[in-house]
Design an enzyme around this catalytic site. Structure first.
Site, PDB file in Angstrom:
ATOM      1  CB  VAL A  16      -0.946   0.011   1.216  1.00 49.67           C
ATOM      2  CG1 VAL A  16      -1.735   1.318   1.282  1.00 49.67           C
ATOM      3  CG2 VAL A  16      -1.896  -1.173   1.163  1.00 49.67           C
ATOM      4  CG  ASP A  34       9.000  -0.348   6.159  1.00 48.89           C
ATOM      5  OD1 ASP A  34       7.907  -0.505   5.594  1.00 48.89           O
ATOM      6  OD2 ASP A  34       9.508  -1.203   6.912  1.00 48.89           O
ATOM      7  CB  THR A  84      -4.908  -3.658  10.505  1.00 46.80           C
ATOM      8  OG1 THR A  84      -5.450  -3.575   9.182  1.00 46.80           O
ATOM      9  CG2 THR A  84      -4.485  -2.283  10.958  1.00 46.80           C
ATOM     10  CB  THR A 121      -8.279  -2.474   6.752  1.00 47.81           C
ATOM     11  OG1 THR A 121      -8.016  -2.259   5.368  1.00 47.81           O
ATOM     12  CG2 THR A 121      -9.715  -2.928   6.938  1.00 47.81           C
ATOM     13  CB  CYS A 261      -7.885  -7.246   1.982  1.00 52.06           C
ATOM     14  SG  CYS A 261      -6.848  -5.768   1.954  1.00 52.06           S
ATOM     15  NE  ARG A 325       0.713  -8.960   3.021  1.00 53.05           N
ATOM     16  CZ  ARG A 325       0.319  -7.706   2.774  1.00 53.05           C
ATOM     17  NH1 ARG A 325       0.200  -6.854   3.770  1.00 53.05           N
ATOM     18  NH2 ARG A 325       0.041  -7.334   1.547  1.00 53.05           N
TER      19      ARG A 325
END
Length: 421
Positions: A16, A34, A84, A121, A261, A325
């Protein structure tokens, strides 16, 4: 070259944050921060391990990179784009976003009246009820007076070269009218898709979380009917081919639902519902169906056989991306490997990451042998481009199981040895 005097710091340079930061460089001075020094070193060398930004574009962007918070200048806008996830109990894990919030708190210069925008999110209320107060606690500053809160949900789809950050409609929000316009102006300079001004920060947070929950539920429905039709010896693909001829049929497909997501966000919404005293039956039913799909697929792939050797093609959560992920292929491998040796191959996945995240060893020479069962779990283009070789991976009495019906042409050469859900 920047055409705006303001400075922006993007916190988190993953799928993102990096594309957003590169896009922002077209209109403003942008810094990318980062905490992972290795990630910053790679980006300085022009390599984006996510595959979203190529070396030339990264080099020409003018993006300033650092892994040291103190190296970032005082900025007008800070954008938090960190993961998240959920924990082992499928409860929201806000530790990363709160850590990023604390990092931003240490950067703020009240004289600039900065805006802190969250893209991560979350469920409705996190930005204003948790992140804002944490900044106030650490700095002594006041939200809405010394700094301002905004929220603009990320809509990055890894590997998607059509719906990129510079083309999509961006939902924006702010804690007051002036902040909303500052946030809107920033993103209007990023995307040709325009911005949508949400009624509130909570509305923007809620919009993001239901986008993925809705998709999760739709896929769960298709996964459930797939299991029903299998009992009738009826191919769900044949059913979907017929159903798609109706103009308003939604063309969802069965499959493993993972990633950062869709496989995660519904738990954020269900967590909030539970806190509010509402039992989220539909949301959790969809999650249960999708979370148990790997076990069902393994049972179908094995059938009555007990193969001595199994090859699983693909480990990433979707095709043509290196993102591991929350990949449900790992669950599939665990089920398949209960009674047999499983070899895993993936041309995109990082071997060290696969070992660290799932204790799975990738075998780069796996395509040089033959197996009793070959499972095409993630139909990368690299696999689809070598159809003949895929068929040759199967032993004479073996089976090729194509989860997404990605290479149905193999039925012509393998006959009954080719199967799908």
């Amino acid at each position: 070259m920047a055409c705006d005097t303001q400075t922006v710091v993007v916190v988190g340079l993953g799928y993102v944050g990096l594309p957003l930061a590169v896009a922002l460089c077209k209109t403003t001075e942008c810094w990318g921060f980062d905490i992972e020094a290795k990630r910053i070193a790679e980006l300085r060398e022009g390599w984006d391990r996510t595959g979203e930004i190529n070396a030339e574009r990264l080099s020409n962007s003018g993006l300033k990179l650092t892994d040291q918070p103190d190296a970032c200048p005082s900025a007008d806008i800070y954008i938090v784009t960190v993961p998240t996830p959920v924990n082992a109990e499928n409860q929201p894990d806000l530790s990363i976003v709160m850590a990023a919030t604390r990092t931003v708190a240490g950067m703020l210069d009240a004289a600039r009246r900065p805006v802190v925008i969250f893209e991560s999110t979350v469920y409705p209320g996190v930005t204003e009820d948790m992140c804002g107060p944490e900044i106030e606690r650490l700095t002594g500053l006041k939200a809405g007076v010394d700094f301002f809160l905004g929220y603009s949900p990320e809509r990055i789809n890894p590997g998607d070269r059509e719906h990129t950050i510079d083309r999509i409609t961006k939902v924006v929000s702010g804690q007051d009218a002036d902040t909303l316009e500052r946030v809107a102006k920033l993103y209007e300079g990023v995307t040709s898709g325009g911005v949508f001004r949400a009624a509130s920060i909570k509305a923007a947070e809620a919009a993001k979380v239901i986008e993925n929950a809705q998709r999760d539920i739709n896929i769960a429905f298709v996964n459930e009917i797939t299991q029903i039709f299998e009992k009738l010896d009826l191919s769900v693909w044949d059913v979907l081919d017929a159903a798609r001829t109706k103009w308003n049929f939604l063309p969802f497909q069965p499959g493993l639902v993972g990633g950062h997501c869709i496989g995660v966000d519904p738990y954020y919404l269900s967590h909030l519902a539970t806190k509010l005293g509402k039992n989220p039956q539909v949301i959790l039913a969809g999650r249960d169906t999708n979370d148990t799909m790997a076990k069902w697929m393994a049972e179908i792939a094995l059938g009555d056989r007990r193969p001595a050797s199994i090859l699983v093609l693909g480990l990433t959560f979707k095709e043509d991306v290196p993102d591991l992920r929350n990949s449900k292929v790992a669950d599939l491998i665990a089920e398949l490997g209960a009674d047999a040796a499983v070899t895993v191959h993936d041309p995109f996945a990082d071997a060290d990451e696969a070992r660290h995240e799932y204790e799975i060893e990738l075998d780069s020479t796996a395509l040089d042998r033959r197996y009793d069962l070959v499972v095409l779990a993630v139909p990368h283009a690299a696999y689809r481009a070598q159809m003949d070789q895929l068929g040759q991976l199967v032993n004479e009495d073996g089976r090729f199981f194509d989860i997404k019906r990605a290479v149905p042409e193999l039925r012509d050469t393998l006959g009954a040895r080719y199967a799908t859900i």
